[in-house]
Design a protein around this motif. Structure first.
Motif, PDB file in Angstrom:
ATOM      1  N   ASP A 153       0.851  -1.191   0.000  1.00 62.26           N
ATOM      2  CA  ASP A 153       0.000   0.000   0.000  1.00 62.26           C
ATOM      3  C   ASP A 153       0.879   1.229   0.000  1.00 62.26           C
ATOM      4  OD1 ASP A 153      -2.627  -1.102   0.088  1.00 62.26           O
ATOM      5  OD2 ASP A 153      -2.139  -1.826   2.099  1.00 62.26           O
ATOM      6  N   GLY A 191      -2.126   4.734  -3.667  1.00 70.93           N
ATOM      7  CA  GLY A 191      -2.766   3.498  -4.113  1.00 70.93           C
ATOM      8  C   GLY A 191      -1.827   2.319  -3.967  1.00 70.93           C
ATOM      9  N   LYS A 192      -2.216   1.199  -4.554  1.00 66.56           N
ATOM     10  CA  LYS A 192      -1.364   0.009  -4.508  1.00 66.56           C
ATOM     11  C   LYS A 192      -0.124   0.269  -5.348  1.00 66.56           C
ATOM     12  CE  LYS A 192      -4.520  -2.547  -2.449  1.00 66.56           C
ATOM     13  NZ  LYS A 192      -4.300  -2.972  -1.044  1.00 66.56           N
ATOM     14  N   GLY A 228      -1.737   1.597  -8.926  1.00 70.06           N
ATOM     15  CA  GLY A 228      -3.095   1.271  -9.366  1.00 70.06           C
ATOM     16  C   GLY A 228      -4.021   1.073  -8.189  1.00 70.06           C
ATOM     17  N   ASP A 229      -5.278   0.847  -8.494  1.00 74.82           N
ATOM     18  CA  ASP A 229      -6.275   0.655  -7.441  1.00 74.82           C
ATOM     19  C   ASP A 229      -6.472  -0.815  -7.113  1.00 74.82           C
ATOM     20  OD1 ASP A 229      -6.748   3.390  -7.324  1.00 74.82           O
ATOM     21  OD2 ASP A 229      -8.140   3.273  -9.021  1.00 74.82           O
ATOM     22  N   SER A 230      -6.158  -1.673  -8.085  1.00 73.22           N
ATOM     23  CA  SER A 230      -6.478  -3.082  -7.895  1.00 73.22           C
ATOM     24  C   SER A 230      -5.222  -3.941  -8.017  1.00 73.22           C
ATOM     25  CB  SER A 230      -7.524  -3.490  -8.945  1.00 73.22           C
ATOM     26  OG  SER A 230      -7.294  -4.792  -9.410  1.00 73.22           O
ATOM     27  N   ARG A 265      -3.894  10.852  -9.751  1.00 69.39           N
ATOM     28  CA  ARG A 265      -2.765  10.358  -8.966  1.00 69.39           C
ATOM     29  C   ARG A 265      -1.565  11.285  -9.119  1.00 69.39           C
ATOM     30  NH1 ARG A 265      -3.446   4.925 -10.025  1.00 69.39           N
ATOM     31  NH2 ARG A 265      -4.383   4.531  -8.008  1.00 69.39           N
TER      32      ARG A 265
END
Ligand code: ZN
Length: 359
Positions: free
Chosen positions: A200, A204-205, A221-223, A344
């Motif tokens: 994390d 974001g990731k 990214g988010d996922s 971002r």
């Protein structure tokens, strides 16, 4: 059973390339099924690229359906119409070439086999596939050799299986095509093993991946799922291993997201053209909390008219934060693009500005 990319048939890498390029010329030549969705598509389908490990290729539509795949509702692979009447011929030639790796593929032999003039055959093939039948045969053979070497077969065996026979002339060229000797390739060429972890971050990731030589990819990214898929797509031939972030990785990520200067010393293992290298090296000299415009960067590297090329080089950066392409904005102060999302980019710049004020 999950197909292992390294064990796929030698022609599948060609199909994977066509899939990456969504190459409509290959529609009808092959189909691909996605194990996770149970759907099969034509190569030009615009649905999201699947993880290579979940892809199964079929040369015939019936086979995909027999294997239990449903036709994609987006690209309607069951309705593939051969736009070019020569597709069927070219498909047959492809199958023939793939099926005879040990035969020297000359234009004359092919034209005899298919009862066509060498000119017509060569022309049709080049128009539809983009390369000559001989180059296609070369590519198939090389792919077969790579697969054999990746499986750990001896160089001699891989060479024989791939159909090089005793032709040393052909075999000598492979070193150029592989970018290294076959023996070195067998031991694992550059980027053949990639370790990565996902952590994390305030943005974001964050996925950080490295070869033995250095960091090869940093993505935001988010996922986690999407980050993993993107990594597999970026390095389809590599063995990719996920690890839990070590203490040193955590430290590294912390320094990256806080814009600390140590990043300049980070060993990177990325491919770059001379121009990209010029741009990226300059970007690493822009301190945290500051921005430059695309045209300022172009001027700084002595290529004042290359603003667009600078923007492209920024957009093709594969290591977020480590090469701070987020510090390049438009002349008018607008954000400009960002591979990992403009929001971002804003957040990173705001955080860097805030850190700077704190000192
Ligand atoms: Zn589709």
């Amino acid at each position: 059973m999950t197909p292992n990319p390294a064990e796929q048939n030698y022609w599948e890498a060609n199909y994977w390339d066509a899939l990456l390029n969504r190459d409509g010329r290959m529609d009808g030549i092959f189909y691909y099924g996605v194990l996770t969705t149970g759907v099969y598509c034509r190569p030009s389908c615009h649905s999201r690229l699947p993880n290579p490990q979940n892809v199964v290729f079929f040369q015939q539509r019936d086979r995909a359906e027999q294997a239990g795949f449903r036709a994609c509702k987006r690209c309607h692979p069951q309705n593939v119409l051969r736009a070019d009447p020569r597709s069927e011929l070219v498909e047959k030639v492809c199958r023939f070439v793939e099926g005879h790796p040990d035969k020297p593929i000359t234009l004359l032999a092919l034209s005899k086999e298919f009862g066509l003039s060498p000119f017509h055959l060569q022309r049709s093939f080049k128009d539809l596939i983009g390369i000559s039948p001989r180059a296609y045969a070369d590519a198939c053979r090389l792919q077969r050799l790579k697969t054999g070497l990746q499986k750990g077969h001896s160089v001699t065996r891989a060479q024989n299986d791939a159909g090089y026979g005793s032709s040393s002339r052909l075999y000598e060229r492979t070193a150029t095509q592989l970018g290294m000797t076959p023996a070195a390739y067998r031991k694992g060429g550059p980027g053949s093993l990639i370790r990565y972890s996902i952590a994390d971050s305030p943005f974001g990731k964050l996925l950080l991946a490295a070869t033995e030589k250095g960091i090869c990819s940093i993505q935001l990214g988010d996922s986690e799922k999407h980050l993993r898929e993107a990594l597999h797509q970026e390095f389809p031939a590599a063995a990719v291993v996920e690890e839990t972030p070590s203490a040193s990785t955590e430290t590294l990520i912390a320094s990256l997201v806080h814009g600390h200067a140590l990043r300049k010393r980070l060993p990177l293992d990325i491919k770059a053209t001379a121009f990209q290298r010029l741009v990226w090296e300059h970007l690493q000299s822009i301190p945290a909390g500051r921005t430059e415009s695309y045209s300022e960067v172009a001027q700084a590297i002595g290529r004042p008219t290359a603003t667009r090329a600078v923007a492209r080089a920024c957009a093709s950066n594969a290591v977020a934060l480590a090469i701070p392409c987020h510090r390049v904005v438009r002349n008018n102060g607008e954000m400009g693009g960002y591979r990992w999302g403009v929001e971002r980019k804003k957040a990173i710049l705001a955080a860097e500005a805030a850190t700077l004020k704190g000192f």
